[in-house]
Write a protein that holds these residues in place. Structure first.
Motif, PDB file in Angstrom:
ATOM      1  N   GLU A  49       0.854  -1.177   0.000  1.00 47.61           N
ATOM      2  CA  GLU A  49       0.000   0.000   0.000  1.00 47.61           C
ATOM      3  C   GLU A  49       0.895   1.233   0.000  1.00 47.61           C
ATOM      4  OE1 GLU A  49      -3.192   1.725   3.100  1.00 47.61           O
ATOM      5  OE2 GLU A  49      -3.537  -0.342   2.460  1.00 47.61           O
ATOM      6  N   THR A  50       0.626   2.162  -0.912  1.00 49.85           N
ATOM      7  CA  THR A  50       1.423   3.387  -0.986  1.00 49.85           C
ATOM      8  C   THR A  50       1.068   4.298   0.184  1.00 49.85           C
ATOM      9  OG1 THR A  50      -0.183   4.574  -2.334  1.00 49.85           O
ATOM     10  CG2 THR A  50       1.486   3.266  -3.502  1.00 49.85           C
ATOM     11  N   GLU A  51       1.856   5.354   0.348  1.00 46.05           N
ATOM     12  CA  GLU A  51       1.582   6.315   1.420  1.00 46.05           C
ATOM     13  C   GLU A  51       0.236   6.999   1.235  1.00 46.05           C
ATOM     14  OE1 GLU A  51       4.918   8.950   1.613  1.00 46.05           O
ATOM     15  OE2 GLU A  51       6.277   7.360   2.246  1.00 46.05           O
ATOM     16  N   PRO A  73      15.657  -1.081   6.048  1.00 45.49           N
ATOM     17  CA  PRO A  73      15.533  -1.981   4.901  1.00 45.49           C
ATOM     18  C   PRO A  73      14.224  -1.747   4.150  1.00 45.49           C
ATOM     19  CG  PRO A  73      15.229  -3.190   6.949  1.00 45.49           C
ATOM     20  CD  PRO A  73      15.533  -1.780   7.315  1.00 45.49           C
ATOM     21  N   SER A  74      14.302  -1.923   2.839  1.00 48.71           N
ATOM     22  CA  SER A  74      13.121  -1.807   1.988  1.00 48.71           C
ATOM     23  C   SER A  74      13.324  -2.716   0.788  1.00 48.71           C
ATOM     24  CB  SER A  74      12.912  -0.360   1.544  1.00 48.71           C
ATOM     25  OG  SER A  74      14.031   0.088   0.802  1.00 48.71           O
ATOM     26  N   ILE A  75      12.299  -2.849  -0.019  1.00 49.83           N
ATOM     27  CA  ILE A  75      12.408  -3.637  -1.241  1.00 49.83           C
ATOM     28  C   ILE A  75      12.186  -2.719  -2.435  1.00 49.83           C
ATOM     29  CG2 ILE A  75      11.641  -5.792  -0.163  1.00 49.83           C
ATOM     30  CD1 ILE A  75       8.913  -5.309  -1.599  1.00 49.83           C
ATOM     31  N   VAL A  76      12.669  -3.165  -3.581  1.00 47.49           N
ATOM     32  CA  VAL A  76      12.368  -2.488  -4.835  1.00 47.49           C
ATOM     33  C   VAL A  76      11.404  -3.412  -5.564  1.00 47.49           C
ATOM     34  CG1 VAL A  76      13.291  -1.610  -7.014  1.00 47.49           C
ATOM     35  CG2 VAL A  76      14.625  -1.376  -4.896  1.00 47.49           C
ATOM     36  N   ALA A  77      10.208  -2.904  -5.814  1.00 50.12           N
ATOM     37  CA  ALA A  77       9.168  -3.712  -6.455  1.00 50.12           C
ATOM     38  C   ALA A  77       8.860  -3.130  -7.826  1.00 50.12           C
ATOM     39  CB  ALA A  77       7.912  -3.734  -5.600  1.00 50.12           C
ATOM     40  N   VAL A 122       9.604   0.282  -1.612  1.00 50.84           N
ATOM     41  CA  VAL A 122       8.528  -0.054  -0.678  1.00 50.84           C
ATOM     42  C   VAL A 122       9.146  -0.364   0.682  1.00 50.84           C
ATOM     43  CG1 VAL A 122       6.598  -1.609  -0.231  1.00 50.84           C
ATOM     44  CG2 VAL A 122       7.216  -1.061  -2.589  1.00 50.84           C
ATOM     45  N   LEU A 123       8.733   0.398   1.684  1.00 46.91           N
ATOM     46  CA  LEU A 123       9.189   0.130   3.047  1.00 46.91           C
ATOM     47  C   LEU A 123       8.540  -1.153   3.560  1.00 46.91           C
ATOM     48  CD1 LEU A 123       9.019   3.726   4.558  1.00 46.91           C
ATOM     49  CD2 LEU A 123      11.027   2.507   3.710  1.00 46.91           C
ATOM     50  N   ILE A 124       9.204  -1.820   4.469  1.00 49.32           N
ATOM     51  CA  ILE A 124       8.715  -3.103   4.991  1.00 49.32           C
ATOM     52  C   ILE A 124       7.328  -2.953   5.608  1.00 49.32           C
ATOM     53  CG2 ILE A 124       9.232  -4.985   6.600  1.00 49.32           C
ATOM     54  CD1 ILE A 124      11.151  -4.648   4.138  1.00 49.32           C
ATOM     55  N   GLY A 125       7.071  -1.858   6.279  1.00 47.59           N
ATOM     56  CA  GLY A 125       5.776  -1.631   6.916  1.00 47.59           C
ATOM     57  C   GLY A 125       4.637  -1.430   5.929  1.00 47.59           C
ATOM     58  N   GLN A 126       4.948  -1.178   4.654  1.00 46.89           N
ATOM     59  CA  GLN A 126       3.914  -0.974   3.642  1.00 46.89           C
ATOM     60  C   GLN A 126       3.502  -2.274   2.953  1.00 46.89           C
ATOM     61  OE1 GLN A 126       6.232   1.924   1.385  1.00 46.89           O
ATOM     62  NE2 GLN A 126       4.736   3.514   1.922  1.00 46.89           N
ATOM     63  N   ILE A 127       4.249  -3.346   3.183  1.00 47.91           N
ATOM     64  CA  ILE A 127       3.962  -4.628   2.525  1.00 47.91           C
ATOM     65  C   ILE A 127       2.771  -5.291   3.193  1.00 47.91           C
ATOM     66  CG2 ILE A 127       4.841  -6.936   2.023  1.00 47.91           C
ATOM     67  CD1 ILE A 127       7.651  -5.705   1.922  1.00 47.91           C
TER      68      ILE A 127
END
Length: 176
Positions: A111-113, A132-136, A146-151
């Motif tokens: 989910e985006t901000e 840490p974050s991912i590139v999606a 994408v930050l981990i908390g947004q997954i």
């Protein structure tokens, strides 16, 4: 009598000067916050300028030395705990990155901000400023950090994958 009055005046003046020096040492130490060095400097100043006719009690010195020792031990414990916290944080980040790298190529929902639900696949793992974050990559080919908390979900995505409902068979029994 006059001699004793002169001696008293000299002792009083010396005591007043010593108190001023001690006060100045305390003020200078307070500016730099009282640390180990300032504490020792204050103790030495007190010993140097004490009134020889009315010296400080040994118990007071022992009390101050005990306080100094306790301060030093607390400082060492705080430094040790800080070092341990850094190690634990590094281990946590390393484990998380290790888990995330094993998910490269997997589908991801986030989910985006702004609150928009997005889907795509994990292309890379990133650490910026210790976070840490991912590139999606979304279906339209754009890449998002994408930050981990947004997954919301990692794994096979799409409408075709819904949990199957368990089959319920009606109980048919005969009475005897």
């Amino acid at each position: 009598m006059a001699v004793s009055g002169v001696g008293t005046t000299t002792t009083q003046e010396t005591t007043k000067t010593n108190q001023q020096d001690t006060t100045q040492a305390v003020t200078n130490a307070a500016k730099d916050t009282l640390g180990k060095d300032a504490f020792l400097q204050l103790l030495v100043t007190q010993m140097r300028y004490q009134d020889p006719l009315d010296p400080m009690d040994n118990g007071e010195y022992l009390s101050q030395l005990a306080q100094f020792s306790a301060l030093e031990q607390m400082t060492n414990v705080a430094e040790g705990l800080s070092n341990i916290m850094d190690v634990v944080n590094n281990i946590d980040t390393s484990l998380l990155v290790g888990q995330l790298t094993s998910m490269i190529g997997q589908g991801v929902q986030w989910e985006t901000e702004e609150g928009v639900a997005m889907e795509g696949s994990i292309k890379a793992v990133s650490i910026a400023d210790g976070v840490p974050s991912i590139v999606a990559e979304a279906a339209d080919g754009k890449q998002y950090k994408v930050l981990i908390g947004q997954i919301n979900r990692i794994g096979t995505l799409g409408a075709s994958e819904k949990p199957s409902e368990p089959e319920v068979t009606p109980h048919t029994g005969t009475s005897s």
